[in-house]
Design a protein around this motif. Structure first.
Motif, mmCIF file in Angstrom:
data_model
loop_
_atom_site.group_PDB
_atom_site.id
_atom_site.type_symbol
_atom_site.label_atom_id
_atom_site.label_comp_id
_atom_site.label_asym_id
_atom_site.label_seq_id
_atom_site.Cartn_x
_atom_site.Cartn_y
_atom_site.Cartn_z
ATOM 1 N N GLY A 1 0.750 -1.169 0.043
ATOM 2 C CA GLY A 1 -0.033 0.066 0.095
ATOM 3 C C GLY A 1 0.783 1.072 0.092
ATOM 4 N N ALA A 2 1.980 1.179 -0.142
ATOM 5 C CA ALA A 2 3.111 2.381 -0.052
ATOM 6 C C ALA A 2 3.797 2.438 -1.196
ATOM 7 C CB ALA A 2 3.919 2.391 0.952
ATOM 8 N N PRO A 3 4.529 3.409 -1.724
ATOM 9 C CA PRO A 3 5.429 3.537 -2.838
ATOM 10 C C PRO A 3 6.634 2.443 -2.550
ATOM 11 C CG PRO A 3 4.708 5.787 -2.132
ATOM 12 C CD PRO A 3 4.057 4.925 -1.152
ATOM 13 N N PHE A 4 7.073 1.971 -3.624
ATOM 14 C CA PHE A 4 8.167 1.323 -3.644
ATOM 15 C C PHE A 4 8.959 1.369 -4.705
ATOM 16 C CE2 PHE A 4 10.426 -2.670 -4.422
ATOM 17 C CZ PHE A 4 10.889 -3.155 -3.175
ATOM 18 N N SER A 5 10.480 1.737 -4.503
ATOM 19 C CA SER A 5 11.343 1.851 -5.667
ATOM 20 C C SER A 5 12.618 1.065 -5.449
ATOM 21 C CB SER A 5 11.954 3.350 -5.687
ATOM 22 O OG SER A 5 10.624 4.341 -5.738
ATOM 23 N N VAL A 6 13.141 0.590 -6.474
ATOM 24 C CA VAL A 6 14.231 -0.532 -6.492
ATOM 25 C C VAL A 6 15.115 0.027 -7.558
ATOM 26 C CG1 VAL A 6 13.064 -2.083 -8.062
ATOM 27 C CG2 VAL A 6 14.719 -2.840 -6.302
ATOM 28 N N ARG A 7 16.586 -0.136 -7.397
ATOM 29 C CA ARG A 7 17.576 -0.115 -8.704
ATOM 30 C C ARG A 7 18.266 -1.203 -8.504
ATOM 31 N NH1 ARG A 7 18.937 3.777 -11.549
ATOM 32 N NH2 ARG A 7 17.341 5.259 -10.491
ATOM 33 N N VAL A 8 18.630 -1.727 -9.800
ATOM 34 C CA VAL A 8 19.408 -2.933 -10.113
ATOM 35 C C VAL A 8 20.773 -2.390 -10.738
ATOM 36 C CG1 VAL A 8 19.495 -5.376 -11.314
ATOM 37 C CG2 VAL A 8 17.433 -4.435 -10.391
ATOM 38 N N SER A 9 21.929 -2.999 -10.175
ATOM 39 C CA SER A 9 22.927 -2.336 -10.978
ATOM 40 C C SER A 9 23.526 -3.182 -12.178
ATOM 41 C CB SER A 9 24.048 -2.236 -9.705
ATOM 42 O OG SER A 9 24.579 -3.684 -9.714
ATOM 43 N N LEU B 1 25.919 -4.838 -12.077
ATOM 44 C CA LEU B 1 26.271 -6.122 -11.615
ATOM 45 C C LEU B 1 25.164 -7.099 -11.267
ATOM 46 C CD1 LEU B 1 29.370 -5.043 -9.427
ATOM 47 C CD2 LEU B 1 29.480 -5.887 -11.925
ATOM 48 N N GLY B 2 23.950 -6.693 -11.425
ATOM 49 C CA GLY B 2 22.945 -7.690 -11.085
ATOM 50 C C GLY B 2 22.429 -7.466 -9.403
ATOM 51 N N LEU B 3 22.960 -6.467 -8.942
ATOM 52 C CA LEU B 3 22.396 -6.198 -7.319
ATOM 53 C C LEU B 3 21.433 -5.310 -7.196
ATOM 54 C CD1 LEU B 3 26.409 -6.000 -6.048
ATOM 55 C CD2 LEU B 3 24.807 -8.050 -6.131
ATOM 56 N N ALA B 4 20.540 -5.638 -6.560
ATOM 57 C CA ALA B 4 19.205 -4.868 -6.234
ATOM 58 C C ALA B 4 19.411 -4.191 -4.917
ATOM 59 C CB ALA B 4 17.998 -5.887 -6.259
ATOM 60 N N MET B 5 18.885 -3.026 -5.028
ATOM 61 C CA MET B 5 18.768 -2.048 -3.799
ATOM 62 C C MET B 5 17.523 -1.386 -3.612
ATOM 63 S SD MET B 5 21.288 0.838 -2.672
ATOM 64 C CE MET B 5 21.047 1.872 -3.885
ATOM 65 N N VAL B 6 16.839 -1.492 -2.641
ATOM 66 C CA VAL B 6 15.384 -0.790 -2.418
ATOM 67 C C VAL B 6 15.737 0.680 -1.905
ATOM 68 C CG1 VAL B 6 13.583 -0.570 -0.965
ATOM 69 C CG2 VAL B 6 14.202 -2.750 -1.665
ATOM 70 N N GLU B 7 15.231 1.426 -2.778
ATOM 71 C CA GLU B 7 15.437 3.091 -2.432
ATOM 72 C C GLU B 7 14.012 3.620 -1.864
ATOM 73 O OE1 GLU B 7 16.372 4.606 -6.475
ATOM 74 O OE2 GLU B 7 18.328 4.262 -6.089
ATOM 75 N N GLU B 8 12.933 3.151 -1.668
ATOM 76 C CA GLU B 8 12.057 3.487 -1.405
ATOM 77 C C GLU B 8 10.997 2.394 -0.973
ATOM 78 O OE1 GLU B 8 8.453 7.333 -1.894
ATOM 79 O OE2 GLU B 8 9.507 6.315 -3.504
ATOM 80 N N ALA B 9 10.384 2.507 0.458
ATOM 81 C CA ALA B 9 9.517 1.459 0.685
ATOM 82 C C ALA B 9 8.739 1.686 1.953
ATOM 83 C CB ALA B 9 10.182 0.070 1.233
ATOM 84 N N ALA B 10 7.585 0.901 2.089
ATOM 85 C CA ALA B 10 6.771 1.312 3.276
ATOM 86 C C ALA B 10 7.478 1.119 4.625
ATOM 87 C CB ALA B 10 5.717 0.258 3.370
ATOM 88 N N ASP B 11 7.087 2.060 5.680
ATOM 89 C CA ASP B 11 7.735 2.084 7.013
ATOM 90 C C ASP B 11 7.609 0.480 7.516
ATOM 91 O OD1 ASP B 11 8.394 4.501 6.736
ATOM 92 O OD2 ASP B 11 6.856 5.240 7.889
ATOM 93 N N GLY B 12 8.670 -0.085 7.849
ATOM 94 C CA GLY B 12 8.573 -1.375 8.666
ATOM 95 C C GLY B 12 8.614 -2.559 7.682
ATOM 96 N N LEU B 13 8.405 -2.191 6.207
ATOM 97 C CA LEU B 13 8.756 -3.230 5.291
ATOM 98 C C LEU B 13 10.300 -3.642 5.518
ATOM 99 C CD1 LEU B 13 7.211 -5.070 3.100
ATOM 100 C CD2 LEU B 13 8.135 -3.436 1.694
ATOM 101 N N GLN B 14 10.462 -5.101 5.670
ATOM 102 C CA GLN B 14 11.996 -5.733 5.928
ATOM 103 C C GLN B 14 12.281 -6.368 4.794
ATOM 104 O OE1 GLN B 14 13.961 -5.131 8.802
ATOM 105 N NE2 GLN B 14 12.070 -3.816 9.208
ATOM 106 N N LEU B 15 13.608 -6.319 4.262
ATOM 107 C CA LEU B 15 13.957 -6.989 3.147
ATOM 108 C C LEU B 15 14.328 -8.465 3.561
ATOM 109 C CD1 LEU B 15 15.173 -6.347 0.280
ATOM 110 C CD2 LEU B 15 17.569 -6.256 1.110
#
Length: 639
Positions: A613-621, A623-637
């Motif tokens: 229910g919240a905005p979510f942004s992700v970037r993949v380098s 090298l194929g490595l992913a990083m979360v840039e924006e996520a809901a409060d409390g959402l764990q990887l």
């Protein structure tokens, strides 16, 4: 060129003039309210120099004229037409002449008020007689009436010729405009669902090394917005029309499949689609109780037509289960759960003591993809029932175990090439050995908790062989996945079930291959579709010819394909989000990332997605490595 803002359409060629031929015209709710709109300036038609879509619902046409005597080769009047699906057209004349011009402008109008079905079958009658009406013209017949209003009002309106005329005095460098508004009597102005502030789809964006990803996602989201339709009796609920121009209504299986692929854009479309289809579900006692009705669909030369109602009924609990993982609120899940339970009860009752689900019932063939749909529905449905404290999960899992054991034996055909899944088993038990793209549904097992995918019907060795087949030249055309092996008898590159590339199936193949670990094959199909999308201006049709890609070639359009189509536009979302491998489990408060390790398109960033229910942004380098840039409060990887 098709402008879409349902229930409005505007269809034309790249010449800009609406001539009344073929499908050309403005449409409202499947009726052609204007078929002809031809502009002449100073007695001549402008020379068309450019036509392009500026958005999903708007096209811009530019033409030029030379009106100054002995003025040399350069045009001195530019005619710009902006046509919108809401029934408006703005005609703008720009003067580049060095002296004042007096420009007579004529617009010839006409319509037959035909419905789209009659136009498609070639049974339309002649144009209707016009009458002068207010500041324009009006046409009427037993089916209804339409009118065109002009601003500024014309100097002359000639009903017998269907003609509006103006005489404009244009100073050097000056501009004049005429706006035409086409309306169906009794209908208000078109208010496209996708342009409303309450649109159920997030406007996600993509960036990256490959510039095509930005254009594909932007066009896919815009087309999805344009295809949104409200349930007339329940306007808070929206779903996707199947496609334009042929299928502007609700097609349950397509609507569910598209809503599932667009879950990264939020769960509101899924909820609206599920609620709409709940109201169509058969609840009367009998063998069809629990089914979501749907029409028959051609299955190619080797199989009889299948029932899309079977597919829709099996997709319903899958969409609900996965929407819950993406963040569908608990109260909406509980509201829709009884309908999902009826779907699962129908599945168990129809299968009975046997392992397989026939399609159509009773007595139809046992199709490979139907077993894949049923297997996924049972596993995800059992998971959903357990999570909601409802009984029935254990019985579904027991049936799945029996199905998996018998399927691996009955549906696998050994051959010198390593074997292949059968397309179907006939009612008398004979396997059909044809290799079809529908086999990709064996890889589409569905999302469970913790970011895990459900187990599949095939074992590890069979899955590896299927991946190898899907990546082979007989299936991978270079533009996407053919719907039938190119070496099969009956192969037709334009056959919509016997050789054409179906974008939805290709996207399912890419996602399934990536989830199963066969990234090389999945990446090749992904790159092929991206190249095809570029050739189609990033607005993918639902299918195109399965001709082999070669140097200097381009994908061939299918003459009967919808474009835009809900499943094709949604496939663009699935293809790009597969690169990041986003696997949410909102009830557990986690999200797992499984990006393609090879980063086949280089670095890619996705912003404006929705998870929990919240905005979510992700970037993949790269090298194929992913990083979360924006996520809901409390959402764990997740791990």
């Amino acid at each position: 060129m098709i402008c879409v803002a349902l229930p409005g359409l505007a269809i034309s060629t790249d010449q800009g003039q609406l001539t009344g031929h073929g499908l050309e015209g403005f449409y409202r709710a499947g009726r052609r309210i204007l078929s002809r709109c031809q502009v002449r300036v100073a007695g001549r038609e402008p020379l068309a120099v450019q036509a392009r879509m500026t958005s999903a619902d708007r096209a811009r046409f530019v033409g030029t004229l030379r009106v100054t005597p002995h003025g040399g080769p350069d045009p001195d009047v530019i005619v710009e037409r902006t046509r919108s699906a809401d029934g408006t057209e703005l005609i703008t004349l720009h003067s580049a002449a060095a002296r004042p011009l007096r420009l007579p402008v004529e617009v010839a109008l006409g319509t037959d008020l035909a419905d789209l079905g009659a136009i498609a079958s070639g049974t339309v009658g002649p144009e209707l007689a016009a009458t002068v009406h207010d500041s324009g013209l009006r046409w009427s017949c037993a089916a209804g009436a339409s009118s065109v209003m002009a601003d500024p009002p014309p100097a002359d309106a000639i009903a017998s010729a269907g003609l509006l005329r103006w005489d404009f005095d244009v100073p050097p460098g000056g501009t004049v405009r005429v706006e035409l508004r086409v309306r169906l009597d009794g209908a208000g102005p078109i208010r496209a669902v996708g342009r409303a502030a309450t649109s159920p789809l997030a406007t996600a964006q993509a960036t990256g090394d490959d510039p095509r990803v930005r254009a594909l996602l932007a066009t896919s989201v815009a087309d999805l917005q344009a295809l949104l339709v409200r349930d007339p009796a329940h306007p808070a609920d929206t779903h996707l029309a199947a496609g334009v121009p042929w299928r502007c209504g609700l097609a349950p299986a397509d609507a569910l499949a598209a809503a599932r692929m667009t879950l990264p854009l939020g769960t509101r479309l899924a909820a609206g689609t599920l609620r709409t289809l709940t109201r169509t579900q058969i609840t009367a006692p009998g063998p069809r109780c629990g089914m979501i009705p749907g029409p028959r669909r051609d299955a190619g030369a080797h199989l009889p037509p299948g029932c899309t109602g079977t597919e829709a009924t099996l997709l319903f609990p899958v969409l609900l289960a996965e929407a819950r993982r993406w963040g569908l609120p608990d109260h909406e899940t509980e509201e829709l759960l009884p309908a999902a339970e009826r779907c699962l009860t129908w599945l168990r009752a129809t299968v009975g003591e046997g392992p397989y689900l026939s399609d159509p019932q009773p007595g139809g063939p046992v199709r490979c993809e139907t077993q894949a749909h049923a297997h996924r529905a049972a596993l995800l449905g059992a998971d959903l029932l357990d999570a909601c404290g409802r009984p029935g999960g254990d019985g579904l899992r027991e049936w799945v175990r029996k199905l998996r054991a018998t399927f691996r034996r009955d549906f696998w055909i050994d051959d010198p090439g390593g074997g292949r899944p059968a397309a179907a088993r006939t009612p008398d038990g004979r396997p059909l050995p044809h290799l079809c793209a529908t086999a990709v549904h064996l890889l589409d097992t569905g999302l469970l908790g913790g970011g895990a995918h459900a187990p599949g019907l095939l074992d590890r060795v069979q899955t590896e062989q299927l991946a190898r087949l899907l990546g082979s030249p007989v299936m991978d055309s270079g533009w996407g996945l053919r719907s039938l092996d190119a070496k099969e008898i009956g192969y037709n590159p334009f056959g919509h079930r016997s050789g054409a590339v179906r974008v939805h199936e290709t996207a399912i193949a890419v996602a399934g291959l990536a989830a199963a670990g066969y990234e090389k094959e999945g990446a090749a199909l992904l790159r092929g579709v991206l190249t095809a999308a570029e050739a189609f201006g990033h607005r993918l049709p639902e299918m195109y010819a399965g001709e082999q890609r070669g140097d200097g070639t381009a994908p061939l359009p299918h003459p009967a394909a919808c474009r835009p189509a809900a499943t094709a536009a949604a496939a663009g979302v699935l293809l790009l989000t597969t690169l990041a491998g986003v696997r949410p489990d909102a009830p557990a408060g986690t999200v797992t990332l499984r990006p393609l390790r090879g980063a086949p398109l280089g670095e890619i960033g996705l912003t404006g997605l929705r998870v929990a229910g919240a905005p979510f942004s992700v970037r993949v380098s790269r090298l194929g490595l992913a990083m979360v840039e924006e996520a809901a409060d409390g959402l764990q990887l997740g791990v």
